[in-house]
Scaffold this active site. Structure first.
Site, PDB file in Angstrom:
ATOM      1  CG  ASP A 195      10.241 -21.527  -2.084  1.00  0.00           C
ATOM      2  OD1 ASP A 195       9.949 -22.736  -2.130  1.00  0.00           O
ATOM      3  OD2 ASP A 195      10.178 -20.848  -1.188  1.00  0.00           O
ATOM      4  CE  LYS A 217       6.296 -22.865  -0.664  1.00  0.00           C
ATOM      5  NZ  LYS A 217       5.652 -22.598   0.608  1.00  0.00           N
ATOM      6  N   GLY A 359      11.116  -7.725 -10.146  1.00  0.00           N
ATOM      7  CA  GLY A 359      12.100  -6.783  -9.848  1.00  0.00           C
ATOM      8  C   GLY A 359      13.314  -7.500  -9.288  1.00  0.00           C
TER       9      GLY A 359
HETATM   10  N1  SAH Z   1       9.278 -14.021   1.123  1.00  0.00           N
HETATM   11  C1  SAH Z   1       9.051 -13.120  -0.121  1.00  0.00           C
HETATM   12  C2  SAH Z   1       7.675 -13.148  -0.665  1.00  0.00           C
HETATM   13  C3  SAH Z   1       6.818 -14.550  -0.886  1.00  0.00           C
HETATM   14  S1  SAH Z   1       5.515 -14.272  -1.726  1.00  0.00           S
HETATM   15  C4  SAH Z   1       9.852 -11.949   0.282  1.00  0.00           C
HETATM   16  O1  SAH Z   1      10.073 -11.625   1.308  1.00  0.00           O
HETATM   17  O2  SAH Z   1      10.051 -11.251  -0.839  1.00  0.00           O
HETATM   18  C5  SAH Z   1       5.774 -14.162  -3.366  1.00  0.00           C
HETATM   19  C6  SAH Z   1       5.234 -12.904  -3.867  1.00  0.00           C
HETATM   20  O3  SAH Z   1       6.431 -12.022  -3.662  1.00  0.00           O
HETATM   21  C7  SAH Z   1       5.246 -12.801  -5.505  1.00  0.00           C
HETATM   22  O4  SAH Z   1       3.979 -12.892  -5.721  1.00  0.00           O
HETATM   23  C8  SAH Z   1       5.529 -11.266  -5.689  1.00  0.00           C
HETATM   24  O5  SAH Z   1       4.465 -10.467  -5.419  1.00  0.00           O
HETATM   25  C9  SAH Z   1       6.648 -11.072  -4.765  1.00  0.00           C
HETATM   26  N2  SAH Z   1       7.842 -11.126  -5.341  1.00  0.00           N
HETATM   27  C10 SAH Z   1       8.829 -11.784  -5.119  1.00  0.00           C
HETATM   28  N3  SAH Z   1      10.074 -11.830  -5.759  1.00  0.00           N
HETATM   29  C11 SAH Z   1       9.605 -10.824  -6.672  1.00  0.00           C
HETATM   30  C12 SAH Z   1      10.324 -10.234  -7.780  1.00  0.00           C
HETATM   31  N4  SAH Z   1      11.557 -10.490  -7.967  1.00  0.00           N
HETATM   32  N5  SAH Z   1       9.660  -9.072  -8.554  1.00  0.00           N
HETATM   33  C13 SAH Z   1       8.506  -8.811  -8.108  1.00  0.00           C
HETATM   34  N6  SAH Z   1       7.745  -9.557  -7.276  1.00  0.00           N
HETATM   35  C14 SAH Z   1       8.382 -10.536  -6.509  1.00  0.00           C
END
Ligand code: SAH
Length: 410
Positions: A195, A217, A359
């Site tokens: 992804d 995605k 993050g």
């Molecule tokens: N399965 C993932 C979430 C997928 S949805 C998890 O458990 O983290 C994708 C969302 O995750 C993004 O739109 C954002 O809101 C958040 N996200 C994922 N990585 C991130 C990052 N490094 N910094 C900030 N938000 C993040």
């Protein structure tokens, strides 16, 4: 000391004797049972761990002190009574009977030693390092960790019984935040379906012959549709490949991981789920914001703000009523709407809000404000996805932490 002779024994079904009832005897008993030996434990009393182990049908407990003759029929003896005289007696009896004996009390008088061991899949690491068991353990640990993480690449030989899929949570982005298991599966993969938000830095470590397929995605762009991804995973696994589906965060937190697991199950493809560090908790954490904090927030709620996907709006009135911290994922595009909804439902305008972009990555950035001000501030700062939006009093803890850190530095 003359060089010793290392050996790997098949003790499965063979009689072994452990003399002693303490924690060392328990550890030795467990080791022998792991190798499927039959164990006769001789001790008047047992420590808690050993008491549990003797309920195993392969273990017999003689509840008395050791007596000469007890080693009859044994292939191997271990003595750990804590009593020099008894251990010496067991060792002498073993020698007379032509049985190898490991003495826990005095390695220099022992005929055999148990090396420091670790098992990683089908690899057994056994280290003996002079007379220093601590050094042996340290070396063993380092090798085991490198095997676990894939840093020491030992690609398993291809197995004949077909491929499989591992749904691996890669964590929020920093390559150090994947689990050891995830990293090892990655090092073992034939194909990686990745992804956009997965930890991309890990791809650089893959062998040149590993195929990397972008599922890509993003908030707008889908390189492959979900059903194309599902088909791809099943197809490749059925063709005998080891497939890693590398996802951001945790595979089951808004990651559609369960859909992929179900499709694999339906197709009869073995599928393992490897949890990951979710951005919902880790990204606020990296910004110094605890999702719970004593006296401030006793609970947190993780919400997908991307309701276009399933068509349903979050239930704002019940959300606004929930105590504690609200954590929104996929929320940058709908920031204004979600802030309005929370205000409409009565959340105070002064409620602190933080938005943490990218993050755990080197360019992580935190923007803070309140429900009243955050939309204007986010616009001015050109806040972009991916970001986690945190609503609640816990946001102020980050400022407190920063102040204290500044003080301790200055
Ligand atoms: N399965 C993932 C979430 C997928 S949805 C998890 O458990 O983290 C994708 C969302 O995750 C993004 O739109 C954002 O809101 C958040 N996200 C994922 N990585 C991130 C990052 N490094 N910094 C900030 N938000 C993040």
């Amino acid at each position: 000391m003359s060089p010793r002779y290392p050996l790997v024994l098949d003790v499965s079904g063979l009689r072994t004797v452990v003399v002693g009832g303490g924690p060392v005897a328990a550890r030795r008993t467990r080791g022998l049972l792991d190798a499927d030996a039959t164990v006769l434990v001789i001790a008047p009393e047992l420590c808690e761990d050993l008491a549990v182990l003797v309920s195993d049908p392969r273990v017999t407990w003689l509840a008395r002190a050791y007596a000469t003759g007890d080693l009859a029929g044994a292939w191997l003896a271990q003595t750990a009574t804590g009593d020099l005289e008894t251990d010496a007696q067991v060792a002498a009896d073993a020698e007379a009977a032509g049985i190898w004996c490991v003495r826990a009390d005095d390695a220099s008088h022992s005929a055999a030693w148990t090396p420091a061991t670790a098992r990683v899949d089908d690899v057994t690491v056994a280290v003996s390092a002079g007379r220093d068991p601590r050094r042996a353990r340290a070396i063993k640990d380092r090798i085991a960790v490198q095997l676990e993480t894939g840093e020491l690449p030992v690609r398993r030989r291809r197995r004949d019984h077909g491929g499989h899929v591992a749904l691996v949570g890669g964590g929020p982005g920093d390559p150090g935040l994947i689990t050891a298991r995830g990293r090892r599966l990655l090092a073992d993969a034939d194909v990686v379906v990745v992804d956009r938000l997965a930890p991309r830095a890990l791809l650089a470590e893959l062998d040149a012959d590993v195929e990397v397929i972008e599922a890509g995605k993003g908030p707008r762009a889908h390189t492959l549709t979900q059903s194309e991804i599902n088909d791809l995973l099943v197809e490749r696994a059925l063709a005998g490949q080891r497939v890693v589906r590398l996802k951001g965060g945790d595979p089951f937190v808004f990651g559609r991981g369960a859909e992929e697991a179900l499709v694999c199950a339906e197709a009869g493809v073995p599928c393992e789920v490897v949890p990951g560090v979710t951005s919902a908790v880790a990204v606020p954490g990296y910004a110094g914001i605890p999702v719970t904090h004593r006296g401030v927030a006793r609970q947190f709620t993780v919400i997908s703000a991307h309701h276009a996907r399933d068509g349903a709006e979050p239930d704002w009135s019940s959300l606004a009523a929930i105590e504690g911290t609200l954590v929104f994922l996929m929320g940058v595009g709908q920031l204004a709407g979600l802030v309005d909804s929370l205000l409409e439902q009565g959340r105070p305008p002064a409620t602190p809000v933080a938005i943490v972009e990218r993050g755990t990555l080197p360019d992580q950035r935190t923007t803070t404000g309140t429900l009243e001000t955050i939309v204007a501030i986010a616009t001015a700062h050109e806040v972009r996805s991916p970001a986690v939006i945190i609503v609640g009093e816990v946001v102020t803890v980050a400022a407190e932490l920063a102040k204290l850190r500044g003080r301790s530095l200055g």
